[in-house]
Design an enzyme around this catalytic site. Structure first.
Site, mmCIF file in Angstrom:
data_model
loop_
_atom_site.group_PDB
_atom_site.id
_atom_site.type_symbol
_atom_site.label_atom_id
_atom_site.label_comp_id
_atom_site.label_asym_id
_atom_site.label_seq_id
_atom_site.Cartn_x
_atom_site.Cartn_y
_atom_site.Cartn_z
ATOM 1 N N ASP A 289 0.870 -1.166 0.000
ATOM 2 C CA ASP A 289 0.000 0.000 0.000
ATOM 3 C C ASP A 289 0.919 1.231 0.000
ATOM 4 O O ASP A 289 2.138 1.125 0.190
ATOM 5 C CB ASP A 289 -0.952 -0.005 1.211
ATOM 6 C CG ASP A 289 -2.182 0.871 0.939
ATOM 7 O OD1 ASP A 289 -2.084 1.784 0.104
ATOM 8 O OD2 ASP A 289 -3.238 0.647 1.575
HETATM 9 C C1 NOJ Z 1 -4.010 3.911 0.093
HETATM 10 C C2 NOJ Z 1 -5.194 2.992 0.200
HETATM 11 O O1 NOJ Z 1 -5.158 2.298 1.442
HETATM 12 C C3 NOJ Z 1 -5.296 1.989 -0.924
HETATM 13 O O2 NOJ Z 1 -6.541 1.353 -0.836
HETATM 14 C C4 NOJ Z 1 -5.114 2.659 -2.252
HETATM 15 O O3 NOJ Z 1 -5.248 1.727 -3.295
HETATM 16 C C5 NOJ Z 1 -3.758 3.322 -2.300
HETATM 17 N N1 NOJ Z 1 -3.689 4.320 -1.251
HETATM 18 C C6 NOJ Z 1 -3.468 3.957 -3.654
HETATM 19 O O4 NOJ Z 1 -4.265 5.073 -3.864
#
Ligand code: NOJ
Length: 768
Positions: A289
């Site tokens: 993430d």
């Molecule tokens: C953080 C989020 O937790 C995740 O779900 C997302 O895909 C990523 N950022 C990218 O934007």
């Protein structure tokens, strides 16, 4: 169309046409084996820096925590494998030209974005689409979204979010399919198929299954907080939708942010290697993430950024999203002999293979002349409106308050969400995400009612004070969405006076209330689940007029509606229904669409009941015990609206529940059949649901577990007989005593009905 399908369609042997097709179809699908072989050949030509470059996902936008320059230099050196958060197609093409023309090996960039529920045409939020209890809804919506995304240069989406969420306080409950592993697995599979097709090819957008794993069990429902969970809960509940998505062929996984049993998920060898690769045989790649590799330091797990890179790559995490921790540390770790180069190679290979499978090497660029025409396809709005209608759940309808009469003339529309274009589409809208401004022109409920009733209708609108989150998150800051000022006493009095007058003059009051879209999703947990602001006061004032009040809810989580459920005659859960949401709400309110959605989450009687889920275990004093019959002193422990619940403008009867055999051996299958009859006077949809309970065995099993469902349409008086298998995949579970999956000899209760409280019952004996 894949190559093999094309050949089948032509009715000619593949070998005869293979050569011709290679010339005629430059974007032809490549088999997994071909892609893998090409990736291996390419890998042999790569320097260590170029390999590590493929493991680097750079940000396409400036972010406060990055202070980053444009990635141009790194791209030219072949040190950027993927870019995220970029939707400007000219910029996508410019950067792709740098990669393909200026970098030594001409490896194209894989552009990624969160295409969660549509691109230009925004579909209902995932929790809403799960409320359709129809996997085709997800498949169609995500297929459409994939066509949009692909046309706009996005070939990888961070979808589906398959985290089980049993706690409505957790804001990200809106992004998933709710509390149940069986429903969640069906929705996970359908989304992977929608984005990728039957396999990854030139028409696919690669799916990314997230957040691996256990993120939805954050302590206290506080986003990012630790999850503690024994392996049996992990296996039987939280991992199941992930495994289903993996089996459907998902190309990538995203590691979660939080600590799982004290080991951060993004550096968790058990999750990323033992379960995902060894147990399940996953062949794709794992991305962290955002900033999660660097965050291994923040967790107090990694000593420094080099240690973070080491722990992540050694646990099985292939690509570093945005934090540049791999770029800055991996080469030195390899040179020092701490990380074997073969570990880097294993991480790079599936990334290259997926680029080959997508046909990116042959077709790296976006055709800018076609983007707007694709994104504005009118059929998208028709599909969106249909899907929004299928996703709504009728929670209450006393005295047939709904459907409203077509010739209605005087309507009072109240509530801060009734005309909010910001909220009707929910969060995670591609074009709205970084304050770029949505270009989709959504129809609010007020607009939908006006469209329905025409220019002569007398509609009075009282929005009342704005609601919203008190602490703006990063995305709010970037989009300039500010916290609302609390209303003054004078403003409250003025609003209530306006509601009173509008209601007095109206035939019906339609209240559009709930939460703003930024009150759920990432970093948006709430401890109190009530309607925020003075919405309840507005409802009380409207009710005092004696006019019928219909409450239309826009929200991203189960709310505490105990007062509303008692007093408001009709309640429609619309969630965030998307671009055509307001028109779809009007379709349902006026009966053009008969609501048939069901809750994928339990609604509590009080916030204090959370986490709340239907598939809990029995206690030694079950709920029905005459001695200790309640587990809370002050509130029942049952939900206000149970999992699987939803009404219709017609009624249904379940009867004739039978098993093809009532006794069988482990490994055999019995078919459950049940008749469903539409006993009302209009056509409608019912979702038949089958639940089981294993009475005894090597572990206590939940009071009920969903093991089959089907959404069907029935004309008045019509009966359909539905069948559902009960075999190994429905009856097995992972036992904490045997540490394995098995069907155990036992007596199984079987119920069928329209929600998780179904009473039609039979028994199945399973013997050794
Ligand atoms: C953080 C989020 O937790 C995740 O779900 C997302 O895909 C990523 N950022 C990218 O934007």
């Amino acid at each position: 169309m894949t190559k093999s399908n094309l050949f089948k369609w032509l009715g000619i042997s593949g070998s005869v046409l293979a050569f011709a097709c290679a010339l005629a179809l430059p974007g032809r699908a490549m088999t997994k084996e071909e892609a893998h072989q090409k990736a291996e050949v390419l890998l042999k030509k790569m320097t260590l820096d170029e390999k590590i470059g493929q493991l680097n996902q750079s940000s396409g936008i400036q972010m406060p925590m990055l202070g980053n320059e444009k990635p141009d230099g790194l791209i030219e050196q072949g040190r950027v494998g993927s870019i995220l958060w970029l939707t400007n197609v000219q910029e996508i093409n410019r950067l792709q030209h740098l990669a393909v023309e200026k970098s030594r090996l001409h490896i194209p960039i894989l552009f990624a974005f969160d295409v969660i529920h549509g691109y230009r045409t925004v579909f209902p939020v995932p929790l809403a689409m799960a409320s359709s209890w129809d996997p085709n809804v997800e498949r169609e919506a995500q297929h459409y979204a994939a066509e949009d995304a692909r046309a706009a240069g996005i070939r990888w989406t961070f979808t589906p979010m398959v985290d089980i969420a049993r706690d409505a306080r957790w804001g990200r409950i809106v992004e998933g399919a709710g509390e149940d592993p069986y429903l969640g697995s069906a929705m996970a599979r359908a989304q992977v198929e929608g984005f990728q097709g039957s396999e990854i090819g030139p028409d696919s957008v690669v799916a990314c299954v997230k957040h691996f794993a256990g993120y939805g069990a954050a302590e206290g429902g506080r986003d990012y907080d630790s999850s503690y969970m024994p392996e049996e809960l992990m296996q039987n509940v939280y991992l199941r939708p992930f495994h289903a998505a993996e089996q459907a062929g998902a190309g990538t996984f995203m590691s979660a942010y939080m600590d799982l049993n004290d080991v951060p998920a993004s550096g968790n060898h058990w999750l990323l290697t033992d379960v995902l690769r060894k147990d399940w045989g996953f062949k794709g790649f794992v991305v962290s993430d955002a900033f999660a590799v660097k965050n291994l330091e923040t967790h107090g797990y990694a000593k420094d950024s080099s240690d973070a890179a080491y722990k992540a790559i050694m646990s099985g995490l292939d690509m570093d999203m945005a934090s540049q921790t791999y770029t800055n540390n991996l080469a030195a770790l390899v040179k020092a002999g701490k990380v074997p180069e073969s570990t880097i190679d294993n991480a790079v290979l599936p990334i290259l293979a997926i680029k080959y499978e997508l046909g990116l090497f042959e077709h790296p660029y976006v055709d800018e002349s076609k983007v707007e025409a694709t994104l504005n396809r009118p059929e998208g709005l028709v599909l969106e409106r249909k899907i929004a209608g299928k996703s709504m759940v009728l929670l209450k309808n006393e005295n047939e308050t709904l459907p409203l009469k077509a010739n209605l003339k005087k309507v009072a529309v109240i509530g801060p969400l009734a005309n909010s274009t910001h909220d009707i589409e929910g969060g995670w809208t591609v074009e709205g995400l970084f304050g770029n401004g949505s270009k989709s022109h959504p129809a609010t409920v007020l607009a939908g009612l006006k469209n329905r009733l025409g220019p002569d209708a007398d509609i009075t609108f009282v929005p009342g004070p704005e609601i919203g989150r008190v602490y703006p998150g990063l995305l709010d800051q970037m989009s300039g969405r500010k916290p609302p000022a609390p209303p003054t006493e004078a403003e409250i009095a003025e609003t209530l006076a306006k509601v009173k007058a509008a209601a007095a003059n109206a035939d019906v009051v339609v209240a559009v209330m709930g939460e703003t879209s930024n009150m759920s999703s990432e970093a948006a947990s709430r401890a109190m689940l009530n309607l925020p602001g003075i919405q309840e006061q507005m409802l009380k004032t409207a009710l005092a007029s004696g006019k019928p009040v219909v409450l239309v809810l826009e929200n991203g989580r189960p709310l505490d509606l105990h007062w509303e459920a008692k007093h408001i005659p009709a309640i429609l859960e619309a969630w965030y229904p998307g671009t055509e949401g307001g028109n779809a709400v009007a379709d349902v309110l006026f009966g053009q669409v008969n609501p048939g959605g069901k809750l994928p989450v339990s609604f509590p009687r009080s916030s204090g009941q959370e986490p709340l889920h239907y598939n809990h275990n029995l206690t030694h004093e079950p709920e029905t015990s005459p001695t200790f019959n309640s587990r809370y002193e002050d509130v029942l422990s049952t939900p206000l609206y149970p999992f699987g619940y939803g009404l219709s403008y017609t009624t249904f009867k379940f009867s004739n529940l039978k098993l093809s055999r009532s006794s069988m051996k482990v490994g055999e299958t019995s078919e459950v059949s049940v008749d469903v009859t539409n006993t009302g006077s209009v056509g409608g949809d019912e979702v038949a649901q089958v639940y089981i309970h294993q009475r005894y065995g090597s572990a206590s099993r939940p009071v009920r577990e969903l093991k089959g469902f089907k959404r069907i349409t029935l004309a008045p008086g019509e009966t359909k007989t539905l069948t559902f298998p009960l075999g190994t995949s429905e009856l097995e579970f992972w036992s904490p005593q045997t540490k394995k999956w098995a069907v155990e000899p036992s007596t199984f209760d079987v119920w069928a009905g329209g929600d998780s409280t179904a009473s039609l019952h039979t028994e199945l004996q399973v013997t050794e």
